[in-house]
Write an enzyme that holds these catalytic residues in place. Structure first.
Site, short mmCIF file in Angstrom:
data_model
loop_
_atom_site.label_atom_id
_atom_site.label_comp_id
_atom_site.label_asym_id
_atom_site.label_seq_id
_atom_site.Cartn_x
_atom_site.Cartn_y
_atom_site.Cartn_z
N ARG A 47 0.82 -1.21 0.00
CA ARG A 47 0.00 0.00 0.00
C ARG A 47 0.86 1.27 0.00
NH1 ARG A 47 -4.83 1.93 1.09
NH2 ARG A 47 -6.53 0.45 1.14
N ASP A 90 -3.31 -0.63 -4.17
CA ASP A 90 -4.46 -0.77 -3.28
C ASP A 90 -5.11 -2.08 -3.71
OD1 ASP A 90 -6.90 -0.90 -2.14
OD2 ASP A 90 -7.55 1.12 -2.70
N LYS A 145 1.45 -17.93 5.22
CA LYS A 145 0.34 -18.04 6.15
C LYS A 145 -0.05 -16.69 6.71
CE LYS A 145 1.52 -19.21 10.74
NZ LYS A 145 2.43 -18.43 11.53
N ASP A 174 5.65 -23.08 4.60
CA ASP A 174 5.76 -23.30 6.04
C ASP A 174 7.23 -23.12 6.32
OD1 ASP A 174 6.33 -24.51 8.55
OD2 ASP A 174 4.36 -25.46 8.47
N HIS A 175 7.59 -22.01 6.94
CA HIS A 175 9.02 -21.68 6.95
C HIS A 175 9.84 -22.70 7.74
CE1 HIS A 175 8.40 -19.71 10.89
NE2 HIS A 175 9.70 -19.76 11.04
N LYS A 179 14.07 -24.72 7.23
CA LYS A 179 15.18 -24.75 8.20
C LYS A 179 16.06 -25.97 7.94
CE LYS A 179 12.57 -22.55 11.96
NZ LYS A 179 13.26 -21.39 12.51
N GLU A 213 8.98 -20.24 23.01
CA GLU A 213 9.49 -18.92 22.61
C GLU A 213 9.50 -18.01 23.82
OE1 GLU A 213 8.28 -17.70 18.40
OE2 GLU A 213 6.44 -18.49 19.25
N ASP A 232 -1.54 -20.81 15.20
CA ASP A 232 -0.31 -20.13 14.79
C ASP A 232 0.86 -21.09 14.65
OD1 ASP A 232 1.27 -17.75 14.28
OD2 ASP A 232 2.12 -17.99 16.28
N HIS A 237 3.66 -25.60 11.65
CA HIS A 237 5.03 -25.99 11.97
C HIS A 237 5.11 -27.30 12.77
CE1 HIS A 237 5.46 -21.98 10.61
NE2 HIS A 237 5.33 -21.38 11.77
N LYS A 335 4.28 -18.96 24.11
CA LYS A 335 5.00 -17.68 24.14
C LYS A 335 5.38 -17.40 25.59
CE LYS A 335 3.83 -16.20 19.81
NZ LYS A 335 4.85 -16.21 18.75
C1 BG6 Z 1 5.58 -17.95 12.94
C2 BG6 Z 1 4.57 -17.62 13.99
O1 BG6 Z 1 5.02 -18.74 11.93
O2 BG6 Z 1 6.66 -18.66 13.55
C3 BG6 Z 1 5.18 -16.80 15.10
O3 BG6 Z 1 3.51 -16.87 13.40
C4 BG6 Z 1 6.41 -17.50 15.66
O4 BG6 Z 1 4.25 -16.56 16.15
C5 BG6 Z 1 7.35 -17.92 14.54
O5 BG6 Z 1 7.06 -16.61 16.54
C6 BG6 Z 1 8.46 -18.81 15.08
O6 BG6 Z 1 9.41 -19.02 14.08
P1 BG6 Z 1 10.92 -19.36 14.43
O7 BG6 Z 1 11.55 -19.58 13.11
O8 BG6 Z 1 11.46 -18.17 15.17
O9 BG6 Z 1 10.89 -20.58 15.30
#
Ligand code: BG6
Length: 487
Positions: A47, A90, A145, A174-175, A179, A213, A232, A237, A335
């Site tokens: 934006r 937009d 996501k 899915d990050h 890894k 975390e 989340d 993950h 968290k």
């Molecule tokens: C994200 C979540 O997908 O992964 C976050 O939305 C989380 O809430 C994060 O903090 C954790 O990723 P990593 O790579 O730091 O373990």
């Protein structure tokens, strides 16, 4: 694997937090190592009102803030910035997509789109792209996501995407799969012969997966409060980790074989009935406390209102298949826990008979600990005899066999997960991306848990920031005679 690199990349959310922290540093990292296609152009869109010049300045500031000092190379940064262009958008205005398409230009040499947007905008964005000619056969799309918040909304999003992009051009991110240590689970299991024969209900007593975390809401209140820890972290993950630990050996390292085996795991997840949910799940929300010596606020206070969103969840899960019958998978994530850690602990069965018991020797069952982050190691806890003459009985002690991946591969730079995923998106390798049937099987299981919470009016129990969650999460495993692996 045949690589099919695109000539252009289009980044949605180009001025957002993810772009600043992860995407721009990752793309720079690839460029600095000469891994990007030579002529690749990167168009950012969002934006915010930028032109090419001001976006390059924005990107330079982001790199300055988020790149480690030893990766900053003035010349390489300058040449990376030349790849960048910017077009404001937009997302709700169809005309804007024509301007975006004009800016991107000819896509016949291939375009990869990285899309992260609010679920409410998905439909408009996909239609906008398709109308403007940015969804043709040479275009692939990466989706960040959240892709929905339950099965129904995820299906809706997937259906919308499918109107413009067939599955083989859709890359769901899915990050965790990007890894290095997560991919290493496959090497550990299928690159060594000695684990697999005991990697089943005969050899394994239980599996524990922890992602803890120390951070709290992190300016993501509007997203997080609507999501909670289950959606989340577990829905994506953690379940991906379950799949890599539990899957059958694929015949080949191949996009279809690997995703087929993961999908089977998700389909084997035992659906919890509403009445089973209170005994199999624990939810928590943090109160104020101290994390790593720092005083932090409670969730409600951070959020500025009362909320029943869970910031911690623990689940006892089962897989209904031959290999895993009767083996609990304990999952927990939260968290504001005492430390940041992602870890898998595999608890093996005890020996069938101890010849040491008559001499006072006590045995502990073996445990394999796979630490994914922040350190990277694999540790096998084995029994050894303490040195001595044993006149008062044999003393046995659990000692670690340590494999430090940090140390073994000390000379090799660990890439950000997004480096791997962006490169795979650019080159068209879907292996580390999530297929539609995987996502839908994940949501089916997650939705049953949420229904159970609703049916039983379950509210999160409080825990102090800096602790391992509500006491009930300890009871969840202790009832089975199992303790969380906590040190
Ligand atoms: C994200 C979540 O997908 O992964 C976050 O939305 C989380 O809430 C994060 O903090 C954790 O990723 P990593 O790579 O730091 O373990």
């Amino acid at each position: 694997m045949q690589r099919d690199p695109v000539a252009k990349l289009l980044l949605f959310g180009a001025t957002g937090d993810l772009a600043k922290r992860m995407l721009l540093p990752s793309l720079y990292g690839l460029d600095a190592d000469n891994l990007l296609p030579e002529a690749l152009t990167i168009t950012g869109t969002a934006r915010s009102d930028h032109d090419d010049e001001s976006y390059r300045k924005f990107a330079r500031d982001a790199l300055d803030e988020f790149l480690p000092d030893d990766r900053k190379d003035k010349g390489k940064i300058a040449s990376f910035l030349k790849r960048l262009h910017y077009q404001p958008l937009d997302a709700t205005d169809l005309d804007h997509y024509d301007q975006l398409a004009a800016k991107v230009g000819d896509v016949s040499g291939g375009l990869a789109i990285f899309l992260s947007t609010a679920p409410s905008l998905f439909e408009q964005v996909i239609h906008g792209l398709a109308n403007a000619g940015l969804a043709g056969e040479t275009v692939r799309i990466g989706l960040e996501k959240p892709l929905g918040y339950d099965l129904a909304s995820s299906r809706e999003i997937n259906d919308t995407v499918a109107t413009a992009f067939p599955e083989e051009r859709t890359f769901r991110i899915d990050h965790y799969l990007g890894k290095e240590t997560v991919q290493n689970i496959l090497a550990l299991r299928f690159g060594n012969s000695f684990f697999e024969p005991v990697w089943n209900a005969q050899g394994i007593d239980n599996v524990q997966i922890t992602i803890s975390e120390t951070v709290g809401l992190e300016d993501r209140a509007s997203y997080y409060d609507g999501a909670g820890a289950l959606r989340d972290m577990v829905a994506n993950h953690m379940l991906q980790l379950v799949a890599l630990i539990a899957m059958e050996p694929p015949a080949r390292y191949d996009v279809t074989e690997i995703r087929d085996e993961k999908a089977k795991v998700f389909r084997s997840l035992r659906q919890l009935k509403p009445e089973e949910v209170p005994g199999s799940t624990v939810i928590g929300q943090y109160l104020g406390g101290a994390v790593k010596g720092e005083i932090v606020k409670g969730y409600d206070e951070e959020l500025g209102k009362d909320s029943h969103t869970e910031t911690f969840v623990a689940i006892k899960a089962h897989l209904d298949n031959w290999r895993w019958q009767g083996v609990p998978f304990y999952l927990r994530t939260g968290k504001r826990m005492p430390t940041r850690r992602s870890e898998i602990a595999i608890q093996f069965k005890p020996v069938p008979h101890s010849m040491f018991s008559g001499r006072g020797g006590l045995l502990q069952p073996n445990m394999l600990v796979i630490r994914l982050q922040p350190e990277e190691y694999i540790q096998l806890l084995v029994m050894a005899k303490e040195p001595g003459l044993d006149r008062d009985g044999i003393r046995l002690r659990e000692v670690p066999l340590n494999l430090s991946l940090d140390a073994e591969f000390a000379g090799t730079r660990r890439r950000i997960a997004y480096e791997r995923l962006l490169l795979d998106l650019i080159e068209g390798d879907q292996t580390l991306f999530v297929r539609r049937d995987e996502v839908e099987a994940q949501w089916t299981w997650i939705d049953a848990i949420r229904e159970g919470w609703k049916a039983n009016d379950m509210k999160p129990k409080h825990y102090s920031a800096g602790t391992w969650g509500p006491a009930a999460s300890i009871a969840l495993t202790e009832r089975d005679g199992v303790s969380w692996q906590d040190d």
